[in-house]
Design an enzyme around this catalytic site. Sequence first.
Site, short mmCIF file in Angstrom:
data_model
loop_
_atom_site.label_atom_id
_atom_site.label_comp_id
_atom_site.label_asym_id
_atom_site.label_seq_id
_atom_site.Cartn_x
_atom_site.Cartn_y
_atom_site.Cartn_z
N TRP A 99 -17.01 40.52 37.83
CA TRP A 99 -17.02 40.69 36.37
C TRP A 99 -16.11 41.84 35.97
O TRP A 99 -15.38 41.76 34.98
CB TRP A 99 -18.44 40.90 35.85
CG TRP A 99 -19.30 39.70 36.06
CD1 TRP A 99 -20.42 39.62 36.82
CD2 TRP A 99 -19.10 38.38 35.51
NE1 TRP A 99 -20.93 38.34 36.79
CE2 TRP A 99 -20.15 37.55 36.00
CE3 TRP A 99 -18.15 37.81 34.67
CZ2 TRP A 99 -20.26 36.21 35.67
CZ3 TRP A 99 -18.26 36.47 34.33
CH2 TRP A 99 -19.31 35.68 34.83
N ASP A 166 -20.56 47.46 30.71
CA ASP A 166 -21.09 46.09 30.74
C ASP A 166 -22.49 46.18 31.34
O ASP A 166 -22.64 46.47 32.52
CB ASP A 166 -20.16 45.21 31.59
CG ASP A 166 -20.67 43.78 31.74
OD1 ASP A 166 -21.78 43.47 31.29
OD2 ASP A 166 -19.91 42.96 32.32
N LYS A 190 -29.33 37.12 30.61
CA LYS A 190 -29.89 37.62 31.86
C LYS A 190 -31.29 38.21 31.65
O LYS A 190 -32.16 38.03 32.47
CB LYS A 190 -28.98 38.67 32.49
CG LYS A 190 -27.50 38.27 32.59
CD LYS A 190 -27.20 37.32 33.72
CE LYS A 190 -25.85 36.64 33.63
NZ LYS A 190 -24.67 37.49 33.55
C1 LIG Z 1 -23.11 37.11 33.50
C2 LIG Z 1 -22.25 38.31 33.38
C3 LIG Z 1 -21.08 38.33 32.59
C4 LIG Z 1 -20.57 37.11 31.87
O1 LIG Z 1 -21.32 36.83 30.76
P1 LIG Z 1 -20.94 35.63 29.78
O2 LIG Z 1 -21.90 35.86 28.65
O3 LIG Z 1 -21.19 34.36 30.53
O4 LIG Z 1 -19.53 35.77 29.37
C5 LIG Z 1 -20.38 39.50 32.51
N1 LIG Z 1 -20.77 40.61 33.17
C6 LIG Z 1 -21.87 40.63 33.94
C7 LIG Z 1 -22.25 41.89 34.65
C8 LIG Z 1 -22.63 39.48 34.08
O5 LIG Z 1 -23.73 39.49 34.85
#
Ligand SMILES: *Cc1c(COP(=O)(O)O)cnc(C)c1O
Length: 355
Positions: A99, A166, A190
Amino acid sequence: MKKHNFYAGPSILPEFTVEETAKAVKDFAGTGISVMSISHRSKEFVAVMDEAQQLFKELLHIPEGYSVLFLGGGASTQFAMIPYNLLNKKAAYLNTGAWAKKAIKEATLFGEMEITASSEDKNFSYIPKGYSIPDDVDYFHITTNNTIYGTEIKEDFDSPVPLVADMSSDIFSRPVDVSKYALIYGGAQKNLAPAGVTFVIIKNDILGKVDRKIPTMLNYQTHIDKGSMFNTPPVLPVFSALQTLKWLKDMGGVEEMHKINQKKAEMLYNEIERNSLFRCTVENTDDRSLMNVCFVMDEDHKDKEKAFLDFATEKGMVGIKGHRSVGGFRASLYNALPLDSVEALISCMQEFEKK
Ligand SMILES: *Cc1c(COP(=O)(O)O)cnc(C)c1O
């Protein structure tokens, strides 16, 4: 048979969230119509949006001067939106996984890139340490929890430049000192809500410093000015997010949740250590994620991986297959995952060992 949901995302949500959402799909707030069919400008939905933002601030103790936004596009759109709004000349990123790499790729479209440190040399199985954050960059970006590799930065640190994080897969899993960050973002699927909504916690005064023109929808200022209601927000996921936030408050907030999360993770990591069949892919215990526990079969037992997966599936474990870039297994222990699911997985591992 009871299913134990260890999916990494979309993933388990509290029963309360699922139940309340199901009810509101049929009859929202006594209106006699579905939450999917009501105007986002109706007083009933405006109240949901206001309360969700307010609870976000309350649960994370967000200081004055920050806004909470609920946007579309997923965390992946934020990978571009962040540099669009914040990168004037140069940005620094910590490369801790797939990511992070995707975020880096987008930012290079907007300016110079400095990879301050990386753990790619060992397939992202640790968190880099001992680096210093440059002070000549517009911001420093980190991924606090690396969902795929099971590593996590568990402490909020000081940064000489605006810190951007993030937190897709660890938001609300522990207390966060939001004042140390300029921007925190993540996909909600998540630990918060069904897929379709992206949360952004942004310090209002970091904006307005880039020279480029920004398209209206990609400009944070647009959404701040309109209380996240510039265009139609993802109504149903925002409603569900509010239910999760209410549940979390009822559980005692992030402080209590953190204790439970520590306990769940400790139980599983202990079993991985004890059980000679398994090995954790993250060696440094400090770096081990509380949310995503990655483990493989030990060298001598590699051939039994499929057998264990089948065995665990038969016992009701769902979503424990590891990501293809790590292999083995990954058990995601998000807030809504009950302790008895962790116990069930541990029993599986012990029974399989006896066989
Ligand atoms: C799942 C995830 C993403 C991507 O998220 P989307 O909403 O599918 O774009 C980005 N960063 C992390 C750490 C993730 O776990």
